[in-house]
Design an enzyme around this catalytic site. Structure first.
Site, PDB file in Angstrom:
ATOM      1  N   LYS A   1       1.133   8.300   0.164  1.00  0.00           N
ATOM      2  CA  LYS A   1       1.864   7.628   2.192  1.00  0.00           C
ATOM      3  C   LYS A   1       3.151   8.913   2.430  1.00  0.00           C
ATOM      4  O   LYS A   1       3.975   8.488   1.238  1.00  0.00           O
ATOM      5  CB  LYS A   1       1.608   6.823   2.438  1.00  0.00           C
TER       6      LYS A   1
ATOM      7  N   ARG B   1     -11.035  -0.476   2.283  1.00  0.00           N
ATOM      8  CA  ARG B   1     -12.757  -0.588   2.307  1.00  0.00           C
ATOM      9  C   ARG B   1     -12.828  -0.634   0.838  1.00  0.00           C
ATOM     10  O   ARG B   1     -13.966  -1.882   0.691  1.00  0.00           O
ATOM     11  CB  ARG B   1     -13.178   0.303   2.951  1.00  0.00           C
TER      12      ARG B   1
ATOM     13  N   ASP C   1       0.717  -1.424  -0.294  1.00  0.00           N
ATOM     14  CA  ASP C   1      -0.059   0.202   0.144  1.00  0.00           C
ATOM     15  C   ASP C   1       0.627   1.338   0.216  1.00  0.00           C
ATOM     16  O   ASP C   1       1.812   1.450   0.862  1.00  0.00           O
ATOM     17  CB  ASP C   1      -1.118   0.139   1.196  1.00  0.00           C
TER      18      ASP C   1
END
Ligand code: BES
Ligand code: ZN
Ligand code: ZN
Length: 497
Positions: free
Chosen positions: A277, A351, A270
């Site tokens: 990030k 999600r 991720d």
């Protein structure tokens, strides 16, 4: 590491070390420990008087060449107050003793059951604790540390009159411990050595090995099924996504039996995508497939433990990368269910892939759901690395799950799903948005997003973002993947009917 029951009297067990538990109370020398004390000319009682042994939880006192014992050493481990002691506590005790003795080069251990915990629950917990504690990964080190390995552990003093039930408890403990370590191996893998395709291959191999049904959906099948939320995340990467489906079927299925659905987030890396990030700690995002690995570990164990009800496991696997084709903030995606999603932050990808996975699981006929996901940083703010955040509806279903967590000795805390959190994921242009508007409540808005696709199916959602990986080792556990939630889900699946 071999683990076996040994019915010899503790005094004659040959070992590099015999481990015995000491309670923090005045009757600590009842039973086996009293005999050991006597054999040593009351030396243990004197060590209590001098304050060296208190019985405080996890206190360690090592005695060399103990008189009256065939073992080379006696390791006394504090067990705390007897009134508070539970079979589950044997996990930490056995694990702590193993790691302490392993670091001192012992190879052959014996673990003596404490008074009052000589039954099946204690035996299973001890075996689990030993296997959890023995786990260490140095797969990618070319110069291995000098091999300090535990060859065998004898379980001594357990109630032999329990017969086969005791043997079964030890076997169950082994299956659960080895399955957790299977999951931990996957979580440790760097993302260049565990892409979605490779994860699917490992799942397939495992399933064939233990006799589970397995099917892997490739990018074409995923497109055919219109899993738009998963595709939106995957499109930024050159590595294609996979959806891994595992099935456990009981030998004599009951007609109309409920079907448990297990869904695990497997983002093999991720980066955050276009909402990228920061560099610090980004390497840790290889463990963003921890929910998927958890469910693979659970399924592996269930193949051996053979619960009464069928279980279907769905694992959406993808990378989350920025790239020329990556989805962008503001994009609208159509989930498999038909709901439209406004992407506000591409880093809220878990999600999205869970949305299509839980919906697909329901299509496959599951009647109840559990999902596990390294979903939010917000759960770390709320609960730290102490508790798993447990969401769910209806409340009775969540409560049942929390009972299993308790039985498995795992800390989980019930988290809220008020409608106000649902209101925070309303979008101005689509049905829902993938992050909450306003501040705070990040773990609850994330859970609500999944619930939009779960609908009224009884559902538990475990946010394991802050508990899947521990940065510092514990006396009973190496740093790295913790194997959290596996025991609880197994316990639940075995009781589920
Ligand atoms: N994989 C992360 C959550 C995470 C954070 C796991 C730290 C383990 C350790 C997840 O995909 C994520 O990035 N969540 C965002 C959501 C936010 C953009 C709404 C977060 O929690 O910051
Ligand atoms: Zn993310
Ligand atoms: Zn993530």
């Amino acid at each position: 590491m071999q683990i076996q029951l040994d019915s010899q009297p503790h005094a004659s067990v040959q070992a590099d070390a015999l481990v015995a538990c000491v309670f923090d109370d005045d009757n600590r020398f009842e039973g086996a420990l009293g005999e050991i004390n006597k054999g040593m000319g009351d030396r243990l009682a004197k060590l209590v008087q001098s304050g060296e042994i208190s019985g405080k939880a996890l206190e360690l006192v090592l005695i060399h060449f103990p008189e009256g014992l065939a073992a080379q050493r006696l390791l006394l481990i504090g067990a705390g107050k007897r009134e508070k002691f539970k079979a589950a506590d044997l996990r930490k005790l056995a694990g702590t003793a193993l790691r302490y003795l392993k670091s001192r080069g012992a190879k052959k251990l014996a673990f003596l059951a404490p008074e009052g915990e000589r039954g099946t629950a204690g035996a299973q917990a001890a075996v689990e604790g030993l296997l959890w504690a023995d786990y260490e990964s140095d797969k990618y080190r070319t110069e291995k540390k000098p091999a300090r390995l535990i060859d065998s552990v004898a379980l001594v003093g357990f109630d032999a009159s329990l017969g086969e039930a005791l043997t079964k408890a030890v076997e169950d403990g082994r299956v659960i411990g080895e399955s957790a370590n299977f999951a931990r191996d996957l979580i440790n893998e760097p993302s260049n050595r565990l892409t979605p395709k490779m994860l699917a291959a490992r799942a397939e191999a495992m399933a064939k090995d233990v006799g589970l049904g397995v099917e892997v959906l490739d990018e074409r099948k995923i497109a055919e099924l219109k899993m738009g939320a998963l595709i939106g995340v995957a499109q930024g990467s050159n590595e294609p996504p996979r959806v891994i489906v595992l099935r456990y079927k009981p030998e004599n299925p009951k007609p109309n039996a409920p079907v448990l659905g297990l869904v695990g987030k497997a983002v093999t890396f991720d980066t955050g995508g276009i909402s990228i990030k920061p560099a610090t700690n980004m390497e840790k995002m290889k463990y963003d497939m921890g929910g998927g690995a958890t469910m693979l570990g659970v399924m592996r164990a269930l193949a051996f433990l053979k619960p009464d009800s069928p279980v279907i496991c769905v694992i959406p696997a993808t990378e989350n990368m920025p790239g020329g084709r990556a989805q962008k903030p503001g994009d609208v995606q159509v989930a498999m269910s038909g709901k439209t999603i406004e992407i506000i932050n591409t880093d809220a990808e878990g999600r999205l892939i869970l949305a299509d996975a839980v919906f697909y699981a329901r299509k496959l006929g599951v009647t109840h759901l559990i999902d596990a996901a390294t979903l939010t940083g917000a759960i770390d703010v709320a609960l730290g690395n102490v508790n798993v955040g447990a969401f769910g509806t209806p409340r009775e279903y969540l409560d049942k799950f929390l009972e299993s967590a308790k039985a498995a000795g795992e800390k989980m805390w019930p988290m809220p799903l008020d409608e106000e959190y649902q209101a925070m994921i309303k979008s101005d242009i689509a049905d829902i948005r993938n992050t909450g508007s306003g501040k705070g409540g990040g773990a609850s808005t994330a859970a609500w997003f999944i619930k939009e696709f779960v609908d009224d199916t009884p559902w538990v959602h475990l946010d394991i973002a802050s508990t899947t990986w521990i940065d510092e080792g514990r006396p009973w556990l190496a740093k790295g993947p913790s194997g959290v939630a596996i025991r609880s889900i197994i316990d639940f699946a075995r009781k589920f009917s």
